[in-house]
Write an enzyme that holds these catalytic residues in place. Structure first.
Site, short mmCIF file in Angstrom:
data_model
loop_
_atom_site.label_atom_id
_atom_site.label_comp_id
_atom_site.label_asym_id
_atom_site.label_seq_id
_atom_site.Cartn_x
_atom_site.Cartn_y
_atom_site.Cartn_z
N CYS A 128 37.70 41.13 27.89
CA CYS A 128 37.45 40.48 29.35
C CYS A 128 37.49 41.19 30.41
O CYS A 128 38.55 42.24 30.26
CB CYS A 128 38.16 39.14 29.39
SG CYS A 128 37.92 38.39 31.09
N HIS A 219 26.25 43.98 39.85
CA HIS A 219 25.41 42.99 39.94
C HIS A 219 25.86 42.03 41.10
O HIS A 219 25.55 41.00 41.35
CB HIS A 219 25.39 42.09 38.91
CG HIS A 219 26.76 41.61 38.14
ND1 HIS A 219 27.34 42.42 37.29
CD2 HIS A 219 27.49 40.56 38.44
CE1 HIS A 219 28.46 41.94 37.17
NE2 HIS A 219 28.61 40.78 37.43
N ASP A 226 29.56 47.38 31.91
CA ASP A 226 29.67 49.01 31.63
C ASP A 226 28.75 49.25 30.37
O ASP A 226 28.98 50.42 29.74
CB ASP A 226 31.03 49.45 31.32
CG ASP A 226 31.59 48.72 30.35
OD1 ASP A 226 30.99 47.56 29.70
OD2 ASP A 226 32.95 48.80 29.87
N GLY A 227 27.98 48.38 30.01
CA GLY A 227 26.92 48.62 28.70
C GLY A 227 27.76 48.20 27.29
O GLY A 227 28.38 47.29 27.60
N ASP A 246 27.79 40.51 30.19
CA ASP A 246 27.16 41.66 30.20
C ASP A 246 25.83 41.73 29.13
O ASP A 246 26.06 41.29 28.22
CB ASP A 246 27.96 42.70 29.49
CG ASP A 246 27.47 44.05 29.75
OD1 ASP A 246 26.25 44.35 29.99
OD2 ASP A 246 28.29 45.00 29.52
N HIS A 272 36.97 31.59 25.88
CA HIS A 272 37.92 32.52 26.81
C HIS A 272 37.31 32.49 28.23
O HIS A 272 38.30 31.98 29.20
CB HIS A 272 37.55 33.91 26.41
CG HIS A 272 38.63 34.77 27.18
ND1 HIS A 272 39.76 34.98 26.86
CD2 HIS A 272 38.19 35.36 28.28
CE1 HIS A 272 40.50 35.86 27.72
NE2 HIS A 272 39.47 36.05 28.53
N GLU A 273 36.35 32.49 28.67
CA GLU A 273 36.01 32.45 30.06
C GLU A 273 36.17 31.10 30.76
O GLU A 273 36.27 31.12 31.83
CB GLU A 273 34.57 33.26 30.34
CG GLU A 273 34.21 34.62 29.87
CD GLU A 273 35.23 35.53 30.60
OE1 GLU A 273 35.67 35.23 31.85
OE2 GLU A 273 35.61 36.61 29.90
N HIS A 276 39.40 30.85 32.00
CA HIS A 276 39.51 31.46 33.47
C HIS A 276 38.81 30.27 34.53
O HIS A 276 39.59 30.03 35.34
CB HIS A 276 38.86 32.55 33.47
CG HIS A 276 39.48 33.59 32.74
ND1 HIS A 276 40.85 33.85 32.66
CD2 HIS A 276 38.99 34.59 32.09
CE1 HIS A 276 41.12 35.06 31.84
NE2 HIS A 276 39.98 35.41 31.59
N HIS A 282 45.29 35.41 31.64
CA HIS A 282 45.48 35.97 30.23
C HIS A 282 46.91 35.79 29.69
O HIS A 282 47.77 35.78 30.25
CB HIS A 282 45.22 37.74 30.21
CG HIS A 282 43.64 37.96 30.24
ND1 HIS A 282 43.38 39.03 30.79
CD2 HIS A 282 42.56 37.21 29.99
CE1 HIS A 282 41.95 39.15 30.84
NE2 HIS A 282 41.63 37.93 30.24
#
Length: 357
Positions: A128, A219, A226-227, A246, A272-273, A276, A282
């Site tokens: 993440c 964005h 980062d790909g 991503d 997971h997100e 948040h 975390h």
């Protein structure tokens, strides 16, 4: 086929990553995961090379490429420094040692202060993008969950309903929209089963509390992607509602269908997100869904006791949820898989007992 460890291709690959970094933008640059631009067929080769170069580096070492390790720890909040600090050198100095000690302690690794095998493995793991720079965990018995500073939560009357929507302009084509929506529906229901919060898909994306989209590179939120692999997704604390993934990843909803060795489970990342978005930072508990990393082709969608206790500290408990039902579910799953579960039963029982002390 693995190339010999002394093959010149490794040196060429390493020089490529050192000298072809993307230009800085107004956004906070993503850390350079050393292998993130490699093709699927060469990831394992570069892992082997990476371990050979950095394994057991410690304070006082001078290793070419160590500056990338420094950038990684700086990005995720472990390495802070004064204006005069040179993040671009390759010296294993005292600030880096301190950062590694903090990282190892935070993520449940053996605290050695050096780049041992387990620490390098964690650094190489996709994760993440939310930094780990939150205050120390809440240490009380077995409780390790962490909140964002100020302990933010959605400030609505309990029980509450939150809506979510999918960006019509920022989706991926590798999965059908119905498959994407089903993965998120399952992820939201996982959290709804333990807290008095209901999640409903909104008819209008613009008015949704939680806005979900797939993006590439920079964005506009200051946290560029980062790909392939590296940073998988990020979201923000309440009540932002921004949930970004991503677009470059090979997202999967069924590993029987998606055979790529770098495939990432969409439901696992969504679970997971969402944590948040609800206010959890975390966790240092490796079995928790709020642990920051997720390996390719790993599925991790079951909430741990730590996840549940953390989110219930913010919102209270779903009236239909009991820890005993969670325990029974775990035992049934283990029996179905013909696994030994006695030790897990003992561990969870001890956790339940500790939580009432």
């Amino acid at each position: 086929m693995l190339l010999p460890s002394n093959h010149p291709l490794y040196s060429l690959l390493f020089l490529f990553f050192l000298h072809n970094l993307p230009p800085y933008t107004a956004a906070r640059p993503a850390p350079e995961f050393p292998w993130k631009q490699l093709t699927e067929t060469t990831v394992n080769n570069y892992h082997h090379y990476f371990y050979n170069r950095f394994l057991n580096s410690r304070r006082g070492s001078h290793v070419s490429g160590l500056s990338e390790i420094k950038r990684y720890f700086h990005h995720f909040g472990y390495l802070t420094f004064e204006a005069h600090y040179n993040i671009s050198d390759d010296i294993f100095d005292a600030p880096l040692e301190s950062a590694i000690l903090h990282y190892q302690s935070k993520l449940g690794l053996q605290v050695t202060g050096k780049l041992d095998f387990d620490t390098l493995t964690q650094v190489l793991s996709p994760r993440c993008g939310v930094p780990d720079k939150q205050p120390s965990p809440t240490l009380h018995a077995t409780k390790n969950y962490v909140f964002f500073p100020g302990k933010p939560r959605w400030a609505r009357r309990i029980p509450m309903t939150l809506t979510y929507g999918f960006s019509p302009d920022n989706m991926i084509r590798s999965l059908s929209l119905s498959d994407i929506k089903e993965a998120f529906k399952l992820a939201f229901s996982t959290w709804a089963s333990v807290i008095p919060v209901n999640f409903v898909e909104a008819d209008d994306y613009g008015f949704a509390d939680i806005k979900i989209g797939f993006y590439s590179g920079d964005h506009g939120d200051g946290e560029p992607f980062d790909g392939v692999l590296g940073i998988l997704a990020h979201s923000f604390s309440p009540e932002s509602g921004k949930f970004h993934l991503d677009a470059a990843e090979t997202w999967a909803v069924d590993f029987e269908v998606e055979k790529s060795s770098v495939a990432v489970d969409l439901e696992s990342v969504a679970v997971h997100e969402i944590g948040h978005l609800l206010g959890l930072s975390h966790s240092p508990v490796k079995g928790a869904v709020m642990y920051p990393s997720l390996k390719p082709r790993e599925k991790k969608v079951e909430l741990s006791v730590d996840d549940i206790q953390g989110v219930q500290s913010l919102y209270g408990s779903n009236p239909n949820f009991t820890f005993s039902s969670l325990l029974e579910s775990d035992i049934s799953a283990n029996r179905a898989a013909d696994l030994r579960f006695e030790s897990s039963l003992w561990a969870i029982s001890m956790i339940l007992a500790a939580s009432f002390l």
